[in-house]
Design a protein around this motif. Structure first.
Motif, short mmCIF file in Angstrom:
data_model
loop_
_atom_site.label_atom_id
_atom_site.label_comp_id
_atom_site.label_asym_id
_atom_site.label_seq_id
_atom_site.Cartn_x
_atom_site.Cartn_y
_atom_site.Cartn_z
N SER A 11 -75.25 158.03 39.84
CA SER A 11 -74.52 159.07 40.56
C SER A 11 -74.10 160.20 39.62
N GLY A 12 -74.19 161.41 40.13
CA GLY A 12 -73.76 162.56 39.34
C GLY A 12 -74.77 163.03 38.31
N SER A 13 -75.98 162.47 38.33
CA SER A 13 -76.97 162.88 37.33
C SER A 13 -77.62 164.19 37.71
N GLY A 14 -77.29 164.70 38.90
CA GLY A 14 -77.87 165.98 39.33
C GLY A 14 -79.09 165.80 40.22
N GLY A 127 -83.07 158.75 45.12
CA GLY A 127 -82.31 157.52 45.39
C GLY A 127 -82.11 156.70 44.14
N ARG A 128 -82.16 155.37 44.31
CA ARG A 128 -81.96 154.45 43.18
C ARG A 128 -83.19 153.56 42.98
N ASP A 129 -83.98 153.38 44.05
CA ASP A 129 -85.09 152.41 44.00
C ASP A 129 -86.38 153.03 44.54
N ILE A 142 -89.47 160.24 38.43
CA ILE A 142 -88.51 160.79 37.48
C ILE A 142 -87.31 159.86 37.43
N TYR A 143 -86.78 159.62 36.22
CA TYR A 143 -85.50 158.92 36.07
C TYR A 143 -84.54 159.91 35.43
N LEU A 144 -83.61 160.40 36.25
CA LEU A 144 -82.71 161.46 35.81
C LEU A 144 -81.37 160.87 35.36
N THR A 145 -80.95 161.21 34.14
CA THR A 145 -79.68 160.69 33.63
C THR A 145 -78.83 161.85 33.11
N ALA A 146 -77.60 161.52 32.73
CA ALA A 146 -76.71 162.45 32.03
C ALA A 146 -75.58 161.59 31.48
N SER A 147 -74.84 162.10 30.52
CA SER A 147 -73.75 161.30 29.95
C SER A 147 -72.73 161.00 31.04
N GLU A 148 -71.98 159.91 30.84
CA GLU A 148 -71.02 159.48 31.87
C GLU A 148 -70.00 160.58 32.15
N GLU A 149 -69.54 161.24 31.08
CA GLU A 149 -68.51 162.27 31.27
C GLU A 149 -69.06 163.48 32.03
N THR A 150 -70.26 163.89 31.69
CA THR A 150 -70.89 165.02 32.40
C THR A 150 -71.05 164.69 33.87
N ARG A 151 -71.46 163.47 34.16
CA ARG A 151 -71.68 163.07 35.56
C ARG A 151 -70.36 163.07 36.33
N ALA A 152 -69.29 162.57 35.69
CA ALA A 152 -67.98 162.54 36.36
C ALA A 152 -67.48 163.96 36.60
N VAL A 169 -60.16 159.82 37.49
CA VAL A 169 -60.31 158.89 38.63
C VAL A 169 -61.77 158.82 39.05
N THR A 170 -62.42 159.99 39.12
CA THR A 170 -63.83 160.03 39.52
C THR A 170 -64.68 159.23 38.54
N GLN A 171 -64.37 159.38 37.24
CA GLN A 171 -65.17 158.68 36.22
C GLN A 171 -65.03 157.16 36.39
N ALA A 172 -63.82 156.70 36.66
CA ALA A 172 -63.60 155.25 36.84
C ALA A 172 -64.31 154.75 38.09
N GLU A 173 -64.21 155.51 39.20
CA GLU A 173 -64.84 155.07 40.45
C GLU A 173 -66.37 155.10 40.31
N GLN A 174 -66.84 156.11 39.60
CA GLN A 174 -68.28 156.24 39.42
C GLN A 174 -68.84 155.13 38.52
N ALA A 175 -68.09 154.79 37.46
CA ALA A 175 -68.54 153.73 36.55
C ALA A 175 -68.63 152.41 37.32
N ARG A 176 -67.66 152.19 38.21
CA ARG A 176 -67.65 150.96 39.01
C ARG A 176 -68.88 150.94 39.93
N ARG A 177 -69.15 152.08 40.59
CA ARG A 177 -70.28 152.16 41.53
C ARG A 177 -71.61 151.96 40.78
N ASP A 178 -71.73 152.61 39.62
CA ASP A 178 -72.97 152.46 38.85
C ASP A 178 -73.17 151.01 38.39
N ARG A 179 -72.03 150.37 38.02
CA ARG A 179 -72.14 148.97 37.58
C ARG A 179 -72.63 148.12 38.75
#
Ligand code: C5P
Length: 220
Positions: A11-14, A127-129, A142-152, A169-179
């Motif tokens: 999430s948030g990778s653009g 998507g994811r899959d 394509i596998y699109l990524t970005a650093s956790e902070e940039t994504r948040a 808050v967004t970073q914490a919720e996003q880290a949980r969702r990505d996990r």
């Protein structure tokens, strides 16, 4: 099959901006599969289904009728004839979606629907899959990524209307969702075989779109 471009990532990778930009540049349709999982989650919440109860979710997964509009300039998602493009973006849905999307019956139903929409191709699918499960034969992955902070930071900007959605808050919720999305048993988020990895931390949207367009042209 004519062109299918699969764009996966956390999430948030653009993904959404890049996918729409690529679809516009190449005159292709656009499918946001995340919106489909969100729409299913929105419906479960509206029905009062306990979304942490996988059996309860599986039992109702066949009920809502989903329709997706694939114009990259105006993508739409409707449930039982009602457009839910706005309501599926609330934090309530965002924080519940990983539990619903981990349920195999939900995935089977939505993957079938996604393949119907993809049809003969001519589409960018995010998507994811997508590269691993939905369209493993897609000529461009394509596998699109970005650093956790940039994504948040990007996500928090999207959620600017919600005062509770600070970057922290967004970073914490996003880290949980990505996990949750990366560790689930059914189709976890992972880089597909043959996918080109693009790290967008230091790249602007135009550069990401140009890179994908170049890869698409090279593939034909
Ligand atoms: O892309 P977006 O952040 O809107 O996706 C919402 C959620 O839908 C993800 O966190 C994930 O749980 C689920 N999803 C999925 N498979 C996809 C697309 C999205 O499981 N292909």
């Amino acid at each position: 099959m004519s062109l299918v471009i699969a764009i996966d990532g956390p999430s948030g990778s653009g993904k959404s901006s890049a996918s729409k930009g690529v679809a516009r540049a190449l005159g292709l349709r656009y499918l946001d599969t995340g919106a489909m999982y969100r729409a299913m989650t929105w419906w479960m919440l509206a029905q009062g289904v306990p979304v942490q109860d996988a059996e309860a979710v599986a039992a109702r997964a066949g009920e809502p009728v989903l329709e997706c509009g694939t114009d990259p300039d105006a993508p739409t998602i409707a449930v039982d004839g009602t457009d839910v493009s706005g309501p599926i973006r609330t934090r309530e849905v965002t924080n519940a979606v990983s539990a619903v999307s981990a349920v195999p019956a939900v995935r089977e139903r939505l993957v079938r629907l996604q393949r119907e929409v993809i049809g003969a191709g001519g589409i960018v699918v995010e998507g994811r899959d997508i590269g691993t499960v939905v369209a493993p034969d897609a000529p461009v992955k394509i596998y699109l990524t970005a650093s956790e902070e940039t994504r948040a930071r990007r996500r928090a900007k999207d959620l600017a209307a919600d005062p509770a959605a600070t970057v922290a808050v967004t970073q914490a919720e996003q880290a949980r969702r990505d996990r949750l999305d990366s560790t689930r048993t059914a189709s976890p988020l992972t880089r597909a075989d043959g996918a080109h990895e693009i790290d967008s931390t230091e790249l602007g949207l135009t550069e990401v779109v140009e890179t994908v367009v170049r890869l698409a042209k090279e593939s034909t």
